[in-house]
Scaffold this motif. Sequence first.
Motif: not given
Length: 448
Positions: A294-295, A106-116, A299-305
Motif C-alpha cells: 500500500r502507498p 504521504a504525497q505524490n505516490w504512483d499507485i500504478n507501480r504497486f499493481e494492486l 493515517e495518511g502517512l507514507p509507507t516505507t521499507r
Amino acid sequence: MAQTLSDITQALLAAARKAGADTADAIAVRDTSVNIDVREGALEQAERSEGLDVGLRVLIGQRQANVSASDTSATTLQTMAERAVAMAREAPEDPYLGLADPDQLAQNWDINRFELCDPTPEPNPATLQEDALAAEAAAAAIPGVTQVQSSSAAYGGAEVHLAATNGFSGGYQRTSRSISCVAIAGTGTGMERDYDGDMRIFQSDLRDPAEIGRIAGERAVQRVGARKPKTGTYPVLFDERISSSLVGHLLAAINGGSVARGSSWLRDAMGTQVLPKGLSLTEDPHRPRVTGSRPFDAEGLPTTRRDIVADGVLQSWTLDLGTARKLGLSSTGNAARSTSGPPSPSPWNIALDQGTASREDLLRDMGTGLLVTSMIGSTINPTTGDYSRGASGFWVQNGQISHPVNECTIAGNLRDMLLRIIPANDARGYLSRVVPSLLIEGMTLAGE
C-alpha cells in the motif's frame, strides 16, 4: 451521477465540522465478491455480494469516537457526525490522540507501480465454477481420496478512500482471485484431510486449478495412518506452509500496542538479539502484486521499507501515531483500520532471510524428529512467550520421512525458539509473508 468515495469522505468531514468536531478522518470502502462452491461435480453454492461501508472518527480535544454505516445519504452522514460528536464528548481523554501533521502526510505516490488492481475484467460465475470443478476432479482422481470436502473459486474487488481534516485525501483499488480445495482420504475413524489453495492479485498469476486439486489430494493421502509420536525432546521442522506463524508471534510481540502496555514478551528486547546472527527480517510495503502492499497507511502517512531485525538484532517496533507518541517515538507508517474502529498498528509485507539448505537437507540433518505441516489451537502467553500448540505432520527417522503423525503438542519458549531457528531456502516469494521452512532443535514434544 453516483457519488465517488472521495465525495463521500469529504461530505463526512464537512458534517463532522458542522457537528462540532475539532478534527476528523473518514474512510469509505466499496467492495464486490463472488464465491462459487462445487461438490460432486455440481454447483453447491454461489454467492455474490456488493457493499459500500463508511466510517467516521471525530476528535474533540483529546477525546475520540468512531461510527460507521452502510448508507451514504445526506441524512445518514449528518446523523453519523452528530452521534460521533456526542459520543466523543463523553469519551475518556487520551493524551496521545491526534491526526498527523500536514508535513507528515504521504504525497505524490504512483499507485500504478504497486499493481494492486488487475485490469482484466471480472470473471463470470461460469469461469469460476469451471476452476472449482477442475480442482475437485483432480483431487478426486488421486488414488486413496475418498471424497472432496470442498472446492471453491472466488473473485474480489475493493476500492478504498481515506480523507482527513489535516488535508490528506487518497485512495486505491484492489483485486483478488483465489482457488482452494480440501480433500479427504481414508474411512471411518482413520479419515484424514488436507488442502491446497492459491490467492493472487492478478488472475494470470494464479496457479492451475488442477495442480491445486492434485496437491490437496496427495497431501490428504499422505496423512492416512497417522499415529501419536513418542513424548520427548526432538528437533522440529516447521514446514513452509505454517512456518510464518512463528514470525507472526514475533510480529505480535513488537506491536506498539502490546509494547506500550508492557504486555509483550519482547518489551525489553530493543537492540538485543532476537534471531540468530546473520538473519534479518524486513518489511517492504511497496512490493508489486502483493496483498500487503500500500502507498500510505490508515493515517495518511507514507509507507516505507524498514528493517525489523537486522543481523539478528531487533531494530524497530510496529507503530501508528498513537502508540509512537506513547513510546516517545515516530510512527513507522503501520496504521491499519476498518470502517468501524480507530487506527491500530499492523505489519505489511514481511520477509525473513532464507538459508542455503533445502528442506530435504534439513530433514536429513535433523536425524530423528518431527516435520510439522499443520497446527491446531494455540496457547501463547503474550507476556512470557511460553508456547504450546497442537500439531500434526510426519515423523522423521534417520533423516527420512517415516510415517504420518497427529494428536501431539509441541512446546517451548518463543524467545529461545527464535534464537535457534535454521531457515531453509524454500519460501514462496509472491506471498505477503515470505518465510521458509524453519528447523528448531530441542523442542518438547508431547505424544504417547
